[in-house]
Design an enzyme around this catalytic site. Sequence first.
Site, mmCIF file in Angstrom:
data_model
loop_
_atom_site.group_PDB
_atom_site.id
_atom_site.type_symbol
_atom_site.label_atom_id
_atom_site.label_comp_id
_atom_site.label_asym_id
_atom_site.label_seq_id
_atom_site.Cartn_x
_atom_site.Cartn_y
_atom_site.Cartn_z
ATOM 1 N N LEU A 71 11.780 -5.279 12.700
ATOM 2 C CA LEU A 71 11.830 -4.028 11.940
ATOM 3 C C LEU A 71 11.037 -4.178 10.648
ATOM 4 O O LEU A 71 11.374 -5.006 9.801
ATOM 5 C CB LEU A 71 13.280 -3.672 11.595
ATOM 6 C CG LEU A 71 14.268 -3.635 12.755
ATOM 7 C CD1 LEU A 71 15.628 -3.131 12.268
ATOM 8 C CD2 LEU A 71 13.746 -2.760 13.890
ATOM 9 N N ALA A 87 9.363 -1.139 9.020
ATOM 10 C CA ALA A 87 8.855 0.190 8.660
ATOM 11 C C ALA A 87 9.251 0.602 7.250
ATOM 12 O O ALA A 87 8.684 1.529 6.682
ATOM 13 C CB ALA A 87 9.355 1.228 9.659
ATOM 14 N N GLY A 88 10.236 -0.100 6.676
ATOM 15 C CA GLY A 88 10.765 0.333 5.379
ATOM 16 C C GLY A 88 9.805 0.045 4.237
ATOM 17 O O GLY A 88 8.880 -0.758 4.362
ATOM 18 N N ARG A 122 13.892 -1.660 -3.475
ATOM 19 C CA ARG A 122 14.357 -2.568 -4.525
ATOM 20 C C ARG A 122 13.269 -3.517 -5.019
ATOM 21 O O ARG A 122 13.443 -4.197 -6.026
ATOM 22 C CB ARG A 122 15.578 -3.354 -4.021
ATOM 23 C CG ARG A 122 16.813 -2.475 -3.911
ATOM 24 C CD ARG A 122 17.887 -3.116 -3.038
ATOM 25 N NE ARG A 122 17.587 -2.955 -1.612
ATOM 26 C CZ ARG A 122 18.375 -3.404 -0.638
ATOM 27 N NH1 ARG A 122 19.493 -4.037 -0.928
ATOM 28 N NH2 ARG A 122 18.048 -3.216 0.626
ATOM 29 N N LYS A 127 7.486 -3.906 1.339
ATOM 30 C CA LYS A 127 8.127 -5.206 1.089
ATOM 31 C C LYS A 127 7.580 -6.319 1.982
ATOM 32 O O LYS A 127 7.280 -7.419 1.503
ATOM 33 C CB LYS A 127 9.634 -5.074 1.287
ATOM 34 C CG LYS A 127 10.378 -6.389 1.160
ATOM 35 C CD LYS A 127 11.862 -6.221 1.017
ATOM 36 C CE LYS A 127 12.496 -5.637 2.243
ATOM 37 N NZ LYS A 127 13.950 -5.480 2.070
ATOM 38 N N LYS A 165 -22.369 -22.625 -5.519
ATOM 39 C CA LYS A 165 -22.082 -21.574 -4.549
ATOM 40 C C LYS A 165 -23.032 -21.721 -3.385
ATOM 41 O O LYS A 165 -24.245 -21.821 -3.614
ATOM 42 C CB LYS A 165 -22.251 -20.202 -5.198
ATOM 43 C CG LYS A 165 -21.887 -19.050 -4.283
ATOM 44 C CD LYS A 165 -22.847 -17.860 -4.399
ATOM 45 C CE LYS A 165 -24.128 -18.087 -3.638
ATOM 46 N NZ LYS A 165 -25.012 -16.922 -3.574
ATOM 47 N N SER A 189 -33.281 -31.743 -18.149
ATOM 48 C CA SER A 189 -32.284 -30.858 -18.757
ATOM 49 C C SER A 189 -32.850 -29.456 -18.947
ATOM 50 O O SER A 189 -34.022 -29.295 -19.261
ATOM 51 C CB SER A 189 -31.866 -31.401 -20.127
ATOM 52 O OG SER A 189 -31.207 -32.633 -19.957
HETATM 53 C C1 UD1 Z 1 20.533 -4.505 6.410
HETATM 54 C C2 UD1 Z 1 21.860 -4.277 7.138
HETATM 55 C C3 UD1 Z 1 22.955 -5.070 6.428
HETATM 56 C C4 UD1 Z 1 22.577 -6.527 6.353
HETATM 57 C C5 UD1 Z 1 21.212 -6.705 5.713
HETATM 58 C C6 UD1 Z 1 20.783 -8.132 5.849
HETATM 59 C C7 UD1 Z 1 21.723 -2.012 8.022
HETATM 60 C C8 UD1 Z 1 22.184 -0.622 7.885
HETATM 61 N N1 UD1 Z 1 22.187 -2.866 7.123
HETATM 62 O O1 UD1 Z 1 20.668 -3.939 5.129
HETATM 63 O O2 UD1 Z 1 24.177 -4.937 7.143
HETATM 64 O O3 UD1 Z 1 23.562 -7.243 5.611
HETATM 65 O O4 UD1 Z 1 20.230 -5.886 6.381
HETATM 66 O O5 UD1 Z 1 19.594 -8.367 5.155
HETATM 67 O O6 UD1 Z 1 21.007 -2.321 8.931
HETATM 68 N N2 UD1 Z 1 13.730 -0.695 8.224
HETATM 69 C C9 UD1 Z 1 12.946 0.107 9.032
HETATM 70 N N3 UD1 Z 1 13.162 1.438 9.049
HETATM 71 C C10 UD1 Z 1 14.132 2.034 8.320
HETATM 72 C C11 UD1 Z 1 14.926 1.204 7.481
HETATM 73 C C12 UD1 Z 1 14.712 -0.151 7.480
HETATM 74 O O7 UD1 Z 1 12.064 -0.382 9.724
HETATM 75 O O8 UD1 Z 1 14.266 3.252 8.400
HETATM 76 C C13 UD1 Z 1 13.477 -2.139 8.215
HETATM 77 C C14 UD1 Z 1 13.031 -2.647 6.867
HETATM 78 O O9 UD1 Z 1 11.636 -2.618 6.754
HETATM 79 C C15 UD1 Z 1 13.592 -4.071 6.843
HETATM 80 C C16 UD1 Z 1 14.786 -3.996 7.756
HETATM 81 O O10 UD1 Z 1 14.668 -2.810 8.508
HETATM 82 O O11 UD1 Z 1 12.679 -4.994 7.366
HETATM 83 C C17 UD1 Z 1 16.102 -4.002 6.995
HETATM 84 O O12 UD1 Z 1 16.134 -2.906 6.117
HETATM 85 P P1 UD1 Z 1 16.754 -3.001 4.678
HETATM 86 O O13 UD1 Z 1 16.601 -1.708 4.002
HETATM 87 O O14 UD1 Z 1 16.259 -4.195 3.978
HETATM 88 O O15 UD1 Z 1 18.313 -3.206 5.055
HETATM 89 P P2 UD1 Z 1 19.441 -3.735 4.115
HETATM 90 O O16 UD1 Z 1 19.848 -2.665 3.180
HETATM 91 O O17 UD1 Z 1 19.039 -5.020 3.521
HETATM 92 CA CA CA Z 2 17.206 -6.320 3.681
#
Ligand code: UD1
Ligand code: CA
Length: 489
Positions: free
Chosen positions: A13, A15-16, A20, A27, A365, A419
């Site tokens: 995963l 896509a986020g 933070r 990220k 270079k 030189s």
């Molecule tokens: C998530 C878990 C949490 C766990 C933590 C561990 C959920 C709801 N929560 O929280 O229980 O303790 O990971 O690190 O899953 N992403 C997508 N699409 C989205 C949202 C997220 O692809 O719509 C991806 C992000 O890019 C990331 C991953 O999912 O790689 C996790 O997302 P993140 O927002 O970091 O989840 P946490 O709040 O950390």
């Molecule tokens: Ca996370």
Amino acid sequence: MQDAPATLDVLILAAGLGTRMRSRTAKVLHKLGGRPLIAHVCRSAAALTSRPIHVIVGHQAEQVETAVREELGEHGASFITQVEQRGTGDAVMAARDALADAGSTILVISGDVPLVRAETLGALIQQHRAHRGRGAACTMLTVRLEDPTGYGRIVRDEEGRFQKIVEQKDASAEERQVKEINAGIYCFETRSLFSALARVQPANAQGEYYLTDVPGILRADGEDVSIFLHADAREVSGINTRVELAEFERILRQRTLRRLMLDSGVTFIDPAHTYVSAEAQVGRDCVIYPDVHIEGNTVIGDDCEIRSGTRVTNSRIGNAVQIKDHCVIVDSEVADGCTIGPSAHLRMNAKLEEGAAVGNFVEMKKSKLGRRSKAMHLTYLGDATVGEKTNIGAGTITCNYDGKNKHATVIEDEVKIGSDTMLVAPVRVGRNSVTGAGSVVTKDVPPDTLVAGVPATVKKRISASAEVKAEDKKDSETRQEADAVDAPA
Ligand code: UD1
Ligand code: CA
């Protein structure tokens, strides 16, 4: 007889945005040890399967895809777009068409857990498949944290059996006391995953589709949900902030330096302030001073000394090379027994042959300095090929750029460049020749010739060195060329 295990799919995963991080950059593209976070996860995941890895992309999809391809190659991954980032459950849902009917086991992992090891993922999959002799529908990786703030908590019933995951923002005060957290790494039977996922609702504090609801749903269905409690919390924790990124950088660095000290026999004067990429190789009995940065795929031989403030990136350094303070060496090659610096700059395929030396404020270079040749002070060698045992005097510049094009300079063996010589390229200085101090060399200099002046003209023939004489017998053509040069002005 046991059935052969179902094929393994891996889903990452990514896509986020990673709010933070407070960054314009997604990220998973932030770098750890010089490589994007996603590349680290891809490498561990790729060790588990020879099939393409599925990656969910959304934010800065193109850059994320590029980073993944760089790690896994053109055919190592397939990408699925999550159009709107509506939570981790929604992210997995995006892969439904590609995977729901696969009949596989699937490893789902976040793109932000860069330190996770392939061995750990392998052990998770093994437990998943072996659970109660028939396998589980879901196995999640958990760890215990002293400070579990921010993570999804693992809620167990009185008998200690898994019940559900509760996210920080949805947790009651009592649930927040739980120190066991969800690492965001799971193994599912793919069919069970998508069947439960279809029932996930965004009825929570963040209004998101949580992947973390799936294990609870499966449990309520009466399916087997297993927990893989892992001892090393750091290894599997996700990076959410730049504070955590810096902390991980430190951990990774310590791992690398420890390995180099214990396995390779490298001395670090101050390991807390030395930076070596995980890919780099450093040979036995090298001594590395504080504030040295060794980056990328650099390979350093045995018995080298690298003094403070130096950076070496994607370069090959031979044995017994002395690199003094404050040098920058990028994409370059240095043979055995060379000395470099202080404050030298080698870049774009600079090459030093055996025993060559460059001194302070020398930049090279796309240039080669031959065996035992020297350029010790205040010099620029660009697009230059320098032969053996040649001395480049202080302040020498190859004027390689005419405002439009770059031109080459060739300086043959046993030449003495005086030189402050300007070598106006394209230009060649023949072997055993000499340029006077302050010369501006605009025309080729034949072998065995002293030139001087602005522009430099021939002053006299010089007696050839023994080596040169022998060579010249074979090469009378060069001699004729020498005789044809204009008389001194
Ligand atoms: C998530 C878990 C949490 C766990 C933590 C561990 C959920 C709801 N929560 O929280 O229980 O303790 O990971 O690190 O899953 N992403 C997508 N699409 C989205 C949202 C997220 O692809 O719509 C991806 C992000 O890019 C990331 C991953 O999912 O790689 C996790 O997302 P993140 O927002 O970091 O989840 P946490 O709040 O950390
Ligand atoms: Ca996370």
